[in-house]
Design an enzyme around this catalytic site. Structure first.
Site, short mmCIF file in Angstrom:
data_model
loop_
_atom_site.label_atom_id
_atom_site.label_comp_id
_atom_site.label_asym_id
_atom_site.label_seq_id
_atom_site.Cartn_x
_atom_site.Cartn_y
_atom_site.Cartn_z
N ASP A 139 36.76 37.77 -68.73
CA ASP A 139 36.91 37.08 -67.39
C ASP A 139 37.19 35.53 -67.57
OD1 ASP A 139 36.07 38.67 -65.17
OD2 ASP A 139 34.43 39.25 -66.21
N ARG A 147 34.82 32.13 -70.33
CA ARG A 147 34.03 32.73 -71.65
C ARG A 147 34.52 31.99 -72.74
NH1 ARG A 147 31.01 35.11 -68.06
NH2 ARG A 147 31.77 36.79 -66.91
N ARG A 208 34.26 29.96 -57.06
CA ARG A 208 35.13 30.79 -57.81
C ARG A 208 36.21 31.00 -56.73
NH1 ARG A 208 31.66 35.69 -59.54
NH2 ARG A 208 33.58 36.42 -60.52
N LYS A 238 41.04 39.83 -57.42
CA LYS A 238 39.51 40.78 -56.99
C LYS A 238 38.84 39.78 -56.21
CE LYS A 238 37.26 38.04 -60.90
NZ LYS A 238 36.78 37.81 -62.42
N HIS A 239 37.84 40.15 -55.41
CA HIS A 239 37.22 41.58 -55.54
C HIS A 239 37.58 42.38 -54.33
CE1 HIS A 239 34.82 38.70 -57.64
NE2 HIS A 239 34.79 39.64 -58.74
N HIS A 251 25.53 41.85 -57.87
CA HIS A 251 25.03 42.22 -59.31
C HIS A 251 23.50 42.68 -59.08
CE1 HIS A 251 28.14 39.47 -60.66
NE2 HIS A 251 28.02 39.97 -61.97
N ASP A 324 34.84 46.95 -60.50
CA ASP A 324 33.93 45.82 -60.96
C ASP A 324 32.81 46.13 -62.03
OD1 ASP A 324 32.75 43.33 -61.67
OD2 ASP A 324 32.49 42.69 -59.32
#
Length: 606
Positions: A139, A147, A208, A238-239, A251, A324
């Site tokens: 990601d 990352r 994002r 995504k998503h 999440h 996901d």
């Protein structure tokens, strides 16, 4: 590097795959595609059921090395995955891919180490009974969700690019990021985000997203897909079917999207249609309910109506559908961890990302195949799609290894960093500039930088306020700084007010100001000192709605080095602000009234 002398098995494996006809061609003609599929099916025909199932999974692991991680990482792997190393994990489950994370998994230290890790993963994959290279994923969205930090080029994130309104910049950012990932042996990036952020309270997408306008988001998504895939990296929109209008984080729960079918077609679908038209090779699902698309209220990840009926049937997507992360609560609310991957496959998914327990998930799919619930033909469909993108990424022809020489040449290259800096300058957005408060006057030399100071996404040792102060120091200012945090107490606010005395100007940073947040108190107290105040929202452009009459306010959309340096140059007048809001900002006391419309952005002569 250990790729100078490949093992005989590796050479034979590469030769076998090359003989199977892997071409890596982009945009192959129908006849060539048919020939490619015929050759890939020959590979599949030689695979065991267990090997086929393994190709579907993309789990995490701990450690910076494939075979010799630290003792603590080995212990974590043993406790969570049942093996000590990722090489053992690949061997045990015949894995088709893995995903890298920073921090908690300790996969990422520096570019050379990442390349060595990637080569170790590939050696383990080529030692399998059916030697097929791994598709290594990450990601690396940039902005707030990144990352790889140290050593790699940091680029503005999606909403910053949306503020730049430049398709060439979005494409260039994708190409630079993809080129560096490819040099590190990473082949699939779970970006760009195609969600349209129409809900300012969205806790998980927010900056994002490229913005709130479906048409603009569609253009930027298509540009980024093109940039990534020009670099040889597999992009992933995504998503699906759209996570932009929710105030709940998938999440931690199962959000519900209440859009009507007409609203979904108008707001959520266009960026995914644009990604597909641009040739995107993978699309990630969302763990949320969309009653207008599936009245059964299955999470989209587990919904045949959404994945097969809408994504494949109506939108015509033929690439890889990625779930996901399967450890998220949004997909675990109704079913056990052994059933979720089975239901995802039955719904139409291909890649099964980040199961909470790889053994439970793998054996759940294996049991479903043995019982006939999932046929081997269904497995073959997904394996074929995965092999197609491995082929396109160049993994099925030649060597899958990367070299430190190429890492040193490409990753964090001077040209890449310079391009990132120019792009960031074009994204910084000036929202308020009363009485030409900016740029700072020539007589303004002594600055105080104060306020919220979130840590860099990949480096907790670097935080916003001192980094921003350092950027001003490099521009010739005499700067002091004080990080007050996101929830400053009365003593810290008093300290900030005292520090402002004798300064020519104060730059105050905010991060997600709430209606009752004490960051508001900090700003108001600083304004009361009479020292000129410049406000910089380092994440949400919505912060300004809560702050009253600040004389100057800017949005940077994130706090990484490239965005902070650009903001400092804009404030100092070294460059003119060019960004324009990609989202509307509503009044805090009356959300029905727009304070700043999308497209708003001030400028001045640099």
């Amino acid at each position: 590097m250990q790729n100078r002398s490949l093992s005989r098995r590796t050479v034979l494996a590469s030769a076998t795959l090359a003989a199977a006809g892997a071409t890596g061609a982009v945009g192959a003609a129908p006849a060539a595609a048919h020939g490619r599929d015929h050759r890939l099916r020959r590979i599949i025909s030689g695979m065991s059921v267990k090997a086929k199932i393994g190709q579907l999974f993309v789990p995490y692991f701990h450690g910076t090395s494939a075979t010799s991680p630290s003792r603590s990482d080995q212990d974590r792997n043993l406790a969570e995955l049942g093996v000590r190393t990722v090489a053992e994990l690949i061997a045990k489950y015949h894995l088709g891919g893995v995903i890298y994370f920073h921090g908690w998994t300790n996969n990422i230290r520096d570019p050379r180490q990442i390349a060595d890790l990637s080569n170790g993963v590939q050696r383990a994959s080529l030692a399998l009974p059916t030697p097929i290279p791994s598709l290594i994923s990450i990601d690396q969205e940039h902005g707030v969700n990144v990352r790889i930090g140290s050593g790699a080029t940091q680029l503005p994130g999606a909403m910053a690019l949306g503020a730049g309104h430049s398709l060439p910049d979005a494409r260039t950012a994708g190409r630079i990021s993809g080129t560096e990932l490819a040099a590190l042996g990473i082949h699939q990036n779970f970006a760009p985000v195609a969600d349209v952020n129409v809900n300012p309270a969205n806790p998980i997408i927010n900056v994002r997203s490229f913005g709130a306008d479906a048409r603009e988001v569609s253009r930027m998504v298509a540009a980024q897909v093109t940039g990534y895939q020009q670099s040889g990296v597999i992009a992933c929109a995504k998503h699906f079917p759209g996570h932009g209008d929710t105030a709940q984080d998938s999440h931690t729960g199962l959000p519900v999207i209440t859009h009507t079918r007409e609203e979904w077609d108008r707001v959520d679908a266009p960026p995914f249609r644009a990604a597909i038209a641009a040739g995107v090779d993978s699309i990630m699902t969302a763990h949320l309910q969309v009653p207008a698309l599936d009245p059964s209220n299955e999470p989209a990840t587990l919904s045949p109506a959404i994945l097969q009926g809408v994504l494949r049937g109506e939108l015509g997507f033929e690439g890889v559908i990625v779930t996901d992360a399967l450890n998220m609560e949004g997909v675990r609310t109704k079913y056990g961890d052994d059933r979720v991957p089975v239901l995802a496959l039955r719904a139409g998914a291909d890649q099964l990302l980040f199961p909470p327990d790889i053994g439970v998930a793998y054996n759940g799919v294996l049991a479903a195949v043995r019982s006939g619930e999932i046929t081997e033909d269904r497995l073959d469909e997904s394996v074929l799609r995965i092999l197609r993108i491995k082929d396109k990424a160049g993994l099925l022809s030649g060597s899958p290894y990367v070299s430190r020489t190429e890492v040193d040449r490409v990753v964090g290259a001077r040209g890449h960093r310079a391009a990132a800096a120019r792009i960031a300058e074009r994204t910084t957005t000036l929202l308020v500039n009363e009485d030409a408060a900016l740029p700072l006057s020539r007589g303004c030399r002594k600055l105080l930088v104060v306020g919220a100071s979130p840590a860099f996404p990949t480096d907790d040792s670097r935080t916003t306020v001192p980094e921003l102060a350092g950027a001003f120091d490099e521009l010739g200012y005499r700067t002091t700084h004080l990080a007050t945090g996101g929830e400053p107490d009365a003593a810290k606010i008093d300290e900030a007010v005292a520090a402002a005395r004798g300064r020519d100007a104060v730059v105050v940073t905010t991060d997600n100001v709430g209606a009752a947040g004490v960051q508001r108190t900090l700003v108001s107290r600083l304004l009361a000192t009479g020292v000129p105040v410049v406000h910089l929202a380092v994440r949400n452009p919505y912060d300004i709605a809560h702050l009253g009459d600040v004389p100057a306010s800017l949005a940077s959309y994130c706090w990484t080095e490239v965005e902070l340096r650009a903001a400092a140059r804009v404030i100092a007048g070294r460059v003119a602000p060019r960004g324009r809001l990609p989202v509307p900002v509503q009044r805090a006391d009356d959300p029905a009234e727009v304070l700043f419309r999308a497209g708003h952005g001030l400028s001045y002569d640099a």
